[in-house]
Design an enzyme around this catalytic site. Structure first.
Site, mmCIF file in Angstrom:
data_model
loop_
_atom_site.group_PDB
_atom_site.id
_atom_site.type_symbol
_atom_site.label_atom_id
_atom_site.label_comp_id
_atom_site.label_asym_id
_atom_site.label_seq_id
_atom_site.Cartn_x
_atom_site.Cartn_y
_atom_site.Cartn_z
ATOM 1 N N ASN A 62 0.812 -1.134 -0.114
ATOM 2 C CA ASN A 62 -0.087 0.004 -0.012
ATOM 3 C C ASN A 62 0.682 1.192 -0.139
ATOM 4 O OD1 ASN A 62 0.785 -0.264 2.587
ATOM 5 N ND2 ASN A 62 -1.105 0.046 3.504
ATOM 6 N N CYS A 63 2.022 1.050 -0.094
ATOM 7 C CA CYS A 63 2.953 2.343 -0.225
ATOM 8 C C CYS A 63 2.949 2.842 -1.640
ATOM 9 C CB CYS A 63 4.538 2.084 -0.036
ATOM 10 S SG CYS A 63 5.632 3.129 -0.145
ATOM 11 N N ASP A 64 2.723 4.219 -1.701
ATOM 12 C CA ASP A 64 2.695 5.156 -2.817
ATOM 13 C C ASP A 64 3.733 4.913 -3.550
ATOM 14 O OD1 ASP A 64 -0.203 5.791 -2.229
ATOM 15 O OD2 ASP A 64 0.448 7.640 -1.392
#
Length: 115
Positions: free
Chosen positions: A9-11
Site C-alpha cells: 500500500n506504499c505509494d
C-alpha cells in the site's frame, strides 16, 4: 531476475510497480508486511548501499519510535535490528536488479535498467 521489496500500500512502491510493468520488466514482489524482512537480504542491502540509505529516518514510523530506540541506531547492526523489528523504517522500494541494488524510486535513475 528483478526482486522488488516493499509494502503493497506504499505509494512509492505502487509507482515503482507501474514503472516496471510499463517497461515490461518481469519482477517478483516481496511484501514486508506479509512475508517479513529477510535478514540476509537486509544485511546485503546495508552492505551494498549503506545502512544510512536503507533506513528511512523521514517516515512516520521512525518519528513515532521512542527517542531511546532512535538514539540506539549508530551502525549497521543496530540499524538492521530496528529495521527488522519495524519494517516500515526501511526506505521503499528496495530493488535487487540482479547485479545491483537500488533504494527508493526514481524513473530517471531506473531508465538505464530498462532494455
Amino acid at each position: 531476475m528483478i526482486t522488488l521489496y516493499g509494502i503493497s500500500n506504499c505509494d512509492t512502491v505502487k509507482k515503482a510497480r507501474v514503472w516496471l510493468d510499463s517497461h515490461a520488466l518481469p519482477y517478483a514482489f516481496h511484501d514486508f508486511k506479509k512475508a517479513g524482512v529477510p535478514a540476509d537480504r537486509l544485511a546485503a542491502w546495508t552492505q551494498a548501499v549503506g545502512w544510512e540509505k536503507v533506513l528511512n529516518r523521514q517516515g512516520t514510523t521512525w518519528r513515532k519510535l521512542d527517542p531511546a530506540v532512535q538514539a540506539s541506531v549508530v551502525d549497521a547492526a543496530s540499524a538492521e535490528a530496528v529495521m527488522r523489528e519495524h519494517a516500515s523504517t526501511i526506505k521503499r522500494p528496495v530493488v535487487e536488479w540482479g547485479d545491483s541494488t537500488t533504494v527508493g524510486f526514481s524513473a530517471d535513475a531506473w531508465a538505464g535498467k530498462a532494455p
